[in-house]
Structure formats: structure tokens, C-alpha cells
Design an enzyme around this catalytic site. Structure first.
Site, mmCIF file in Angstrom:
data_model
loop_
_atom_site.group_PDB
_atom_site.id
_atom_site.type_symbol
_atom_site.label_atom_id
_atom_site.label_comp_id
_atom_site.label_asym_id
_atom_site.label_seq_id
_atom_site.Cartn_x
_atom_site.Cartn_y
_atom_site.Cartn_z
ATOM 1 N N HIS A 187 79.295 -36.277 -11.172
ATOM 2 C CA HIS A 187 80.054 -35.224 -11.851
ATOM 3 C C HIS A 187 81.090 -35.884 -12.766
ATOM 4 C CE1 HIS A 187 81.079 -30.774 -11.654
ATOM 5 N NE2 HIS A 187 81.943 -31.277 -12.517
ATOM 6 N N ASN A 244 74.600 -23.845 -15.671
ATOM 7 C CA ASN A 244 76.026 -23.606 -15.877
ATOM 8 C C ASN A 244 76.196 -22.826 -17.168
ATOM 9 O OD1 ASN A 244 76.231 -25.315 -13.696
ATOM 10 N ND2 ASN A 244 77.381 -26.914 -14.745
ATOM 11 N N TYR A 265 78.965 -20.549 -19.544
ATOM 12 C CA TYR A 265 80.301 -20.033 -19.839
ATOM 13 C C TYR A 265 80.338 -19.247 -21.141
ATOM 14 C CZ TYR A 265 81.995 -23.137 -16.148
ATOM 15 O OH TYR A 265 82.208 -23.752 -14.944
ATOM 16 N N ARG A 296 78.539 -25.919 -3.529
ATOM 17 C CA ARG A 296 78.109 -27.151 -4.183
ATOM 18 C C ARG A 296 79.318 -28.049 -4.451
ATOM 19 N NH1 ARG A 296 78.518 -29.022 -9.960
ATOM 20 N NH2 ARG A 296 77.877 -26.955 -10.638
ATOM 21 N N GLU A 330 75.871 -31.412 -15.810
ATOM 22 C CA GLU A 330 76.113 -31.346 -17.254
ATOM 23 C C GLU A 330 76.037 -32.727 -17.920
ATOM 24 O OE1 GLU A 330 78.942 -27.362 -17.277
ATOM 25 O OE2 GLU A 330 79.822 -29.277 -17.866
ATOM 26 N N GLU A 375 77.263 -22.551 -12.253
ATOM 27 C CA GLU A 375 78.668 -22.390 -12.638
ATOM 28 C C GLU A 375 78.792 -21.194 -13.569
ATOM 29 O OE1 GLU A 375 80.803 -25.717 -14.315
ATOM 30 O OE2 GLU A 375 79.905 -27.144 -12.901
#
Length: 468
Positions: free
Chosen positions: A119, A295, A297, A76, A164, A365
Site C-alpha cells: 500500500h 476503488n 471516488y 481489508r 492502486e 474503497e
């Protein structure tokens, strides 16, 4: 050994973006972007004052071959608006040529391109014309999106509109870590709304072209975990979801906008402008996303406020309704300051399964950033066992969610080659592959590269202790 029970076409790969890898800032007709402008204006805000030095613009063939050799079947990246349509009106032939080359090179190497449109980057002229506070910019983005679909939609099976989007709102209008560096609750909510409308209008343009492919959006989903079962803490977690997730997730999947957020905005005087036709777009079921990128984290541990805020004075932010909670004894990545909580990827997937119609989703992600990785070099290779452990544990929890019915069809790391990362620049590295800035940007495989290559080949991971 944990053997994966994935569908045949499970997507293995990685994510990156145009502004974080391409370089070639003003070559071949590219215009200045908001990040080019901010770097020039306030270079001191960026770690070691480093610009992007990956040079994917000239080295894309080399980098895509690395992905193929890691056994990736998908990648991506994003199209830079400032490269494709520099003035907002005229398509740049050199930009078209570059992105065609990237997409065709991926396909020639049996790698599925997933193409994202925004992005965090827009042309400087768009930022100066109001950014996401401007309906003119919404119009220009819709034209940009439609142009991308027309140019590349014959080969790209999966498009995403935004990466995001809430980070754009937080960084630009609430917490001063993205340009235009404002702190305004109302402007942030207006930008959130306009981004949502821009997304829906892009999806509408996609549907009208009848491409018979898929379009989605990439959301950072940090599961809200309340400090306690106390109603005040539970309410804080609810507020966190309202401001950071549900304002995008609900309209994209359920065709509804959180009414409680509108009530809160009216009560505390940060209500935004809703234009005629906006609510009809939200209600249009044909504009639901086909899939989501998730995504992940770290979790979002939150608690109620220690002190009641004074709404009459000061700049209101979402932290007037909740605040972070630092759980004692949490496992943490000291370089990034983020908690390592692999179970969070399971919680996020199960939330989508149970509360959002089990929408198709892939991990878009996931990764671990570490500073000064050169100190771990052994025999010329960075021994990043910490990254191997991180990925193993997250894959195990992802597998558990899939085994319990979550509709997850892929896993992408961030990122397979170290890249430039906003104000962080090259401080924290995320890649399976080292970008050696002292040696002309040479790409050097880390220990984790062999791990991910073997994992994909075997569809399994070896482990010495329980991962779940």
C-alpha cells in the site's frame, strides 16, 4: 426504501492500511519505510506536519470490535513490508506475532480479513536501491509475498498484491507527490512494468503453494468520460485508459498488454526495458487474478489538448496525450477537490461486466473526505449527513449494476475510522468514526456510523428522493 438484492455472503466492511494506521514506527524491530524517511526529510510536505497517530499497533482489538459493532463482516488492511521483513531477508518474529494477532482477532469476531501486501510503502533500503526501477526490489517483493502466503495463508481467504499501483507510478515518477519525487516518463513506465511483473510473480508463488484460496489486486478505476463525441476528445479518453488502467487491468484479466501503449512509447522515446520471461508471465492464464478490488471516488473527465505539446523539449507526462476537463456545474467535494458522481461506480462495474469477462469484483474503497468536521458537532457527535448522502447514492448505483448482472460481491468504505493519509495527513477525514486527536485518539461514532450499521442490518437504505 431501497432493498438490496445481494448474495448471502456479500461483504460489508471497510479498508485501511498498515502505514496509515499502525504507528509504532520503529517498535519491535520495524525498519524505516520510504514514508518514514520522507516524513523525516521533508516534514513540511505533510499537512500540519502530522505523523500517523491512530496507533492501531496497540489498539487493534478496540478498532476491530468497533468494526464488529458496525455489523461489518470483513476488513481489508495491509502488511508492512518494513515490519515483517525489515532487512529484506530476515523475518521479524514480532511482526509475525502482530499480524497473527490482527488476523486471529478479526476471525474471532466473525470478520473476514482481506490482506493486501503493498500500500505505497516499502522499506527505505528498497527505495534507496532503486525502488520499482530495480529488479532486486522485484525479487525482494516476491520473497516478501511468498513469506506472507506461507505465514498467514492458512487463515486468510483473500490476498491482494497491490493497492492502486498506478498511483505509485503517478506520484513517484510523473507528478512529484510521492517519494522519490521524480518526473520521468520512461522511469514511470519502467516502474509500471516492474510492478506488474512483481504482481505476476507473487501470484505465481501463491499458485505454487496450492492454498486453494483467492488472490487479486486493488485498482482505482475512474471511468474515462470524454468531454464530447468529437474524435479528438474520444481519443483523449482512450489515452487516459491506456496510461491509468489498461496497463494493469488487461494483463491481469486478459493476459495481454496494450500494444498501443508500446507503440506510443517507441514513437515518443519513453520505451522501457522488457526482460526475458516477462511476456511469458503475462501470457500465463494461470496467473489471472481471481477477483478485483475496485476503488472508486470520482470520474476522470478528459478532453483533447488545448495546445499541441513540444515533445522535443521538457519532461513528457501522460498529460501530453490528454488533459482534465472540468465540467461546468459538476457536483464537487470542495475540501478534496473531487467530483461527486455516484453513477461512475455503475459505469466502472458495467465496464468490467461487458469487457472483462464479468470478473468477480468488490468495491474496495469508496468515501468522502471532509476538512474540519468538528464544526458539525451536535450534542457531541459529528453530524456528517453529507457522508450519509454520498454513501446512499453510491450504494444505489452499485445495486443497479448488480441488478443488471455485474458480478459485485461487496462494498468497503474508506475508511471506517479517520486515518492518516499521505501528504494529506489528517486534513480530510473519511471515517464513520472520529479519531479525536485532542483526546488521546479517542474513537467517537459519527452520525454516519449509525447509518451504516442500520443499512447492513436491514440490507436496505431509506431515502426521501430518487437516488438514481
Amino acid at each position: 426504501m431501497l432493498k438490496f438484492d445481494f448474495k448471502k455472503n456479500f461483504l460489508w466492511g471497510s479498508a485501511f492500511s498498515g502505514p496509515q494506521t499502525e504507528g509504532a514506527f520503529f517498535e519491535d524491530g520495524k525498519a524505516s519505510s520510504n514514508w518514514d524517511y520522507w516524513f523525516k526529510k521533508e516534514k513540511y510536505r505533510f499537512f500540519n506536519e502530522q505523523p500517523c497517530r491512530n496507533d492501531f499497533y496497540h489498539r487493534y482489538e478496540e478498532d476491530i470490535l468497533i468494526a464488529k459493532n458496525l455489523n461489518f463482516n470483513s476488513l481489508r488492511t495491509s502488511i508492512q513490508w518494513s515490519r515483517l521483513i525489515p532487512d529484506g531477508k530476515t523475518v521479524n518474529p514480532k511482526g509475525v506475532e502482530f499480524y497473527n494477532n490482527v488476523i486471529n482477532t478479526m476471525l474471532a469476531n466473525n470478520i473476514k480479513p482481506i490482506i493486501n501486501l503493498f500500500h505505497f510503502d516499502m522499506p527505505t533500503w528498497a527505495q534507496e536501491n532503486g525502488g520499482w526501477l530495480s529488479l532486486e526490489v522485484v525479487d525482494a517483493f516476491t520473497f516478501f509475498a511468498k513469506t506472507c502466503f506461507e505465514l498467514f495463508g492458512d487463515r486468510v481467504e483473500m490476498f491482494t498484491t497491490f493497492n492502486e499501483p498506478i498511483v505509485v507510478v503517478e506520484g513517484s515518477y510523473w507528478y512529484d507527490w510521492h517519494i522519490p519525487n521524480e518526473i520521468s516518463m520512461q522511469d514511470g513506465m519502467q516502474a509500471q512494468w516492474n510492478i506488474l511483473i512483481a504482481h505476476l510473480r507473487a501470484v505465481k508463488a501463491y499458485r505454487e503453494l496450492k492454498l486453494d484460496r483467492q488472490i487479486g489486486c486493488l485498482l482505482n478505476i475512474s471511468p474515462s468520460i470524454a468531454r464530447s463525441k468529437n474524435p479528438a476528445d474520444q481519443e483523449a479518453a482512450y489515452y487516459h485508459d491506456l496510461f491509468t488502467l489498461n496497463c494493469f487491468l488487461d494483463p491481469m484479466v486478459k493476459n495481454t498488454y496494450p500494444e498501443d501503449l508500446i507503440k506510443l512509447a517507441k514513437k515518443h522515446n519513453f520505451m522501457w526495458t522488457i526482460n526475458p520471461g516477462d511476456e511469458a508471465l503475462i501470457a500465463d492464464e494461470s496467473l489471472r487474478v481471481d477477483f478485483l478490488g475496485l476503488n472508486y471516488y470520482q470520474p476522470a473527465r478528459v478532453k483533447c489538448l488545448d495546445y499541441l505539446p513540444n515533445f522535443a523539449n521538457g519532461a513528457i507526462t501522460p498529460h501530453y496525450f490528454y488533459q482534465p476537463y472540468d465540467m461546468p456545474g459538476r457536483k464537487i467535494n470542495p475540501y478534496r477537490g473531487w467530483e461527486i458522481f455516484p453513477k461512475g461506480i455503475y459505469l466502472a462495474l458495467m465496464n468490467l461486466k461487458n469487457n472483462y469477462n464479468n470478473i468477480p469484483v468488490y468495491i474496495s474503497e469508496n468515501g468522502m473526505g471532509v476538512e474540519n468536521e468538528e464544526r458539525f458537532i451536535k450534542d457531541g457527535v459529528i453530524d456528517d449527513q453529507y457522508r450519509i448522502n454520498f454513501v446512499k447514492e453510491h450504494l444505489a448505483w452499485m445495486q443497479k449494476a448488480i441488478s443488471e448482472g455485474a458480478n459485485c460481491f461487496g462494498y468497503h468504505s474508506w475508511a471506517y475510522i479517520d486515518n492518516w493519509s499521505w501528504m494529506n495527513a489528517y486534513k480530510n477525514r473519511y471515517g464513520f468514526v472520529q479519531l479525536d486527536l485532542d483526546n488521546n485518539g479517542q474513537r467517537v461514532l459519527k452520525k454516519s456510523a449509525e447509518f451504516i450499521q442500520t443499512t447492513i442490518a436491514n440490507q436496505a437504505i431509506n431515502y426521501d428522493e430518487e437516488l438514481i
